[in-house]
Design an enzyme around this catalytic site. Structure first.
Site, PDB file in Angstrom:
ATOM      1  CD  GLU A 363      24.830  41.265 -17.414  1.00 16.93           C
ATOM      2  OE1 GLU A 363      24.786  40.422 -18.319  1.00 16.93           O
ATOM      3  OE2 GLU A 363      23.974  42.134 -17.241  1.00 16.93           O
TER       4      GLU A 363
HETATM    5  N1  COS Z   1      25.765  27.289 -19.201  1.00 24.15           N
HETATM    6  C1  COS Z   1      25.279  26.254 -18.489  1.00 24.15           C
HETATM    7  N2  COS Z   1      25.889  25.747 -17.400  1.00 24.15           N
HETATM    8  C2  COS Z   1      27.059  26.287 -17.036  1.00 24.15           C
HETATM    9  C3  COS Z   1      27.640  27.358 -17.750  1.00 24.15           C
HETATM   10  C4  COS Z   1      26.936  27.843 -18.868  1.00 24.15           C
HETATM   11  N3  COS Z   1      27.401  28.877 -19.579  1.00 24.15           N
HETATM   12  N4  COS Z   1      28.801  27.687 -17.145  1.00 24.15           N
HETATM   13  C5  COS Z   1      28.948  26.853 -16.097  1.00 24.15           C
HETATM   14  N5  COS Z   1      27.887  26.021 -16.036  1.00 24.15           N
HETATM   15  C6  COS Z   1      27.654  24.937 -15.085  1.00 24.15           C
HETATM   16  C7  COS Z   1      28.700  23.838 -15.206  1.00 24.15           C
HETATM   17  O1  COS Z   1      28.360  22.939 -16.225  1.00 24.15           O
HETATM   18  C8  COS Z   1      28.625  23.225 -13.835  1.00 24.15           C
HETATM   19  O2  COS Z   1      27.530  22.370 -13.741  1.00 24.15           O
HETATM   20  P1  COS Z   1      27.719  20.751 -13.601  1.00 24.15           P
HETATM   21  O3  COS Z   1      28.561  20.558 -12.373  1.00 24.15           O
HETATM   22  O4  COS Z   1      26.328  20.247 -13.478  1.00 24.15           O
HETATM   23  O5  COS Z   1      28.408  20.334 -14.858  1.00 24.15           O
HETATM   24  C9  COS Z   1      28.308  24.396 -12.939  1.00 24.15           C
HETATM   25  O6  COS Z   1      27.778  25.429 -13.771  1.00 24.15           O
HETATM   26  C10 COS Z   1      29.516  24.945 -12.232  1.00 24.15           C
HETATM   27  O7  COS Z   1      30.483  25.224 -13.197  1.00 24.15           O
HETATM   28  P2  COS Z   1      32.041  25.197 -12.879  1.00 24.15           P
HETATM   29  O8  COS Z   1      32.383  23.901 -12.218  1.00 24.15           O
HETATM   30  O9  COS Z   1      32.728  25.551 -14.125  1.00 24.15           O
HETATM   31  O10 COS Z   1      32.110  26.334 -11.748  1.00 24.15           O
HETATM   32  P3  COS Z   1      33.256  27.313 -11.304  1.00 24.15           P
HETATM   33  O11 COS Z   1      33.104  27.578  -9.866  1.00 24.15           O
HETATM   34  O12 COS Z   1      34.593  26.811 -11.811  1.00 24.15           O
HETATM   35  O13 COS Z   1      32.873  28.696 -12.025  1.00 24.15           O
HETATM   36  C11 COS Z   1      32.520  30.330 -13.676  1.00 24.15           C
HETATM   37  C12 COS Z   1      32.512  28.847 -13.311  1.00 24.15           C
HETATM   38  C13 COS Z   1      33.786  31.030 -13.282  1.00 24.15           C
HETATM   39  C14 COS Z   1      32.347  30.373 -15.173  1.00 24.15           C
HETATM   40  C15 COS Z   1      31.282  30.991 -12.986  1.00 24.15           C
HETATM   41  O14 COS Z   1      31.409  30.974 -11.599  1.00 24.15           O
HETATM   42  C16 COS Z   1      31.059  32.414 -13.418  1.00 24.15           C
HETATM   43  O15 COS Z   1      30.560  32.676 -14.520  1.00 24.15           O
HETATM   44  N6  COS Z   1      31.380  33.385 -12.535  1.00 24.15           N
HETATM   45  C17 COS Z   1      31.108  34.783 -12.796  1.00 24.15           C
HETATM   46  C18 COS Z   1      29.754  35.119 -12.334  1.00 24.15           C
HETATM   47  C19 COS Z   1      29.362  36.481 -12.776  1.00 24.15           C
HETATM   48  O16 COS Z   1      29.223  36.733 -13.969  1.00 24.15           O
HETATM   49  N7  COS Z   1      29.146  37.349 -11.783  1.00 24.15           N
HETATM   50  C20 COS Z   1      28.677  38.647 -12.055  1.00 24.15           C
HETATM   51  C21 COS Z   1      27.320  38.710 -11.462  1.00 24.15           C
HETATM   52  S1  COS Z   1      26.109  39.413 -12.434  1.00 24.15           S
HETATM   53  S2  COS Z   1      26.545  41.324 -12.410  1.00 24.15           S
END
Ligand code: COS
Length: 381
Positions: A363
């Site tokens: 997560e």
């Molecule tokens: N709530 C709502 N929207 C979100 C958000 C949140 N908590 N976090 C990111 N977003 C949205 C952003 O707003 C963006 O949307 P818009 O372009 O419409 O504004 C979109 O998601 C992409 O976000 P971002 O540009 O920040 O993407 P990145 O590729 O830089 O990645 C992270 C963001 C690293 C935070 C994300 O990829 C992540 O959480 N990765 C881990 C995933 C994970 O937990 N994997 C485990 C799997 S489950 S075991």
């Protein structure tokens, strides 16, 4: 800030503590060894209302707050983190995601059964090449009018073979990148949906983790969650709450190991006295207790933020980052305090140490939490 628990929360906490002692503790070592899914215990947890804790009672849930959910997660995790991850995925990712963003028809069809534990769910985001880099989805859901054709592979899926309902994230419009991703409800048994072999894991061995293959699976359009292209936001918003559940799991693992180490240190004698009388051990316990209390405040704060309608992206990420670090550090120390016995399965702490590791990975890894935290603090005033 007041973390005094209400009468109801104290009762729920006690119910989870009793259940963990009476139903999870017996056989926990054997289930870990044999990688055996706790089928009977999951059924009982459904009956106790632990599988749909925050779901509206009109859909069969317990209608409780996030803090109550966190208290239950903490108590279950002290004894059996394999059982608690099943609870966490079903509650935070599947039930919450469906209740918050699903259509009325989806809720009627799936939520009631999920909330009572009659069936369980799985959340399918990770892929062989898209774990932390979650926008790089290679699984495709091609729009065919009234249905999607789903193709691809998902990895490390908790409840992989035991679930009946799978929330699958897939790319529909490649040119729109993350804005072209959808979340689809896939049912076990749909033609072309295959469950891969079970992973042989370091920890949480009682939960079943599998890869999943989708080969031209026909998914009706009514199974899409939210608007076209909402899938990535759905995953991010759902995971933000999921992280509070995993933070509570990490807190429980840490607290469970600490409680065992403290008890052991008052029984085990060396150099003519209980080892708790040696400062080397007493100071370890002091550090462990302090770290756990700090983690607990972060976890409860994140849960309260969610209950109060405040943004919990930052507090949830901080809670998970810190609680998982504390889980790792305190379980290592608990093994050390147990000495040779700590290295033996009968004393439980080695299992908790192995279980702790995953809380720094799933997560969102600790590194991902630091991305979320640093972006949040740097963009705020
Ligand atoms: N709530 C709502 N929207 C979100 C958000 C949140 N908590 N976090 C990111 N977003 C949205 C952003 O707003 C963006 O949307 P818009 O372009 O419409 O504004 C979109 O998601 C992409 O976000 P971002 O540009 O920040 O993407 P990145 O590729 O830089 O990645 C992270 C963001 C690293 C935070 C994300 O990829 C992540 O959480 N990765 C881990 C995933 C994970 O937990 N994997 C485990 C799997 S489950 S075991």
């Amino acid at each position: 800030m007041d973390f005094t628990l209400s009468e109801e929360q104290l009762m729920i906490q006690q119910a989870a503590r009793d259940f963990a002692q009476q139903e999870l503790l017996p056989g926990v070592i054997e289930r870990d060894e044999a990688q055996k899914f706790p089928t009977d215990q999951v059924k009982m947890m459904g009956e106790l209302g632990f599988m749909g804790m925050m779901v509206d009672p009109k859909f069969g849930g317990s209608g409780l707050d996030t803090l109550s959910y966190v208290l239950v997660m903490e108590e279950l995790s002290k004894i059996d983190a394999s059982a608690s991850v099943i609870v966490s995925v079903n509650n935070s990712l599947v039930c919450w995601g469906l209740e918050t963003f699903g259509s009325e028809a989806q809720k009627e069809k799936y939520l009631a059964k999920l909330a009572t534990g009659e069936i369980i769910g799985a959340f399918c985001l990770s892929e062989p090449e898209a774990g932390s880099d979650a926008t790089s989805q290679k699984t495709t859901a091609i729009d065919k009018g009234d249905h999607y054709i789903l193709n691809g592979t998902k990895n490390w899926i908790t409840n992989g073979s035991s679930a009946d309902v799978y929330l699958v994230i897939a790319q529909t419009h490649v040119e729109k990148a993350h804005k072209g991703i959808n979340a689809l409800i896939v049912e076990k048994g749909m033609k072309g949906f295959e469950i891969g072999p079970k992973e042989n894991k370091l920890g949480i061995r009682g939960s079943d983790t599998h890869s999943l293959n989708f080969n031209d699976v026909v998914v009706p359009k009514e199974n899409r969650i939210g608007e076209d292209g909402f899938g990535f936001k759905f995953a991010m918003k759902t995971l933000a709450g999921g992280r509070i559940g995993i933070a509570a799991q990490a807190l429980g693992i840490a607290a469970g190991a600490y409680e065992m180490a403290k008890k052991y240190s008052k029984e085990r004698k060396a150099f003519g006295t209980e080892i708790s009388n040696h400062q080397a051990i007493a100071f370890k316990l002091a550090d462990m207790h302090t770290q756990i209390e700090a983690a607990r405040f972060l976890v409860y704060k994140a849960a309260c933020d969610k209950d109060n309608g405040a943004n919990y992206d930052l507090s949830g990420a901080m809670a998970k980052l810190y609680a998982s670090q504390v889980a790792m550090e305190t379980t290592v120390e608990a093994v050390q305090i147990h000495g040779g016995n700590g290295f033996v399965k009968d004393y439980h702490v080695e299992r908790l140490m192995r279980d702790a590791k995953i809380t720094q990975i799933y997560e969102g890894t600790s590194e991902i939490q630091k991305i979320v935290i640093s972006r949040s603090i740097l963009t705020s005033k």
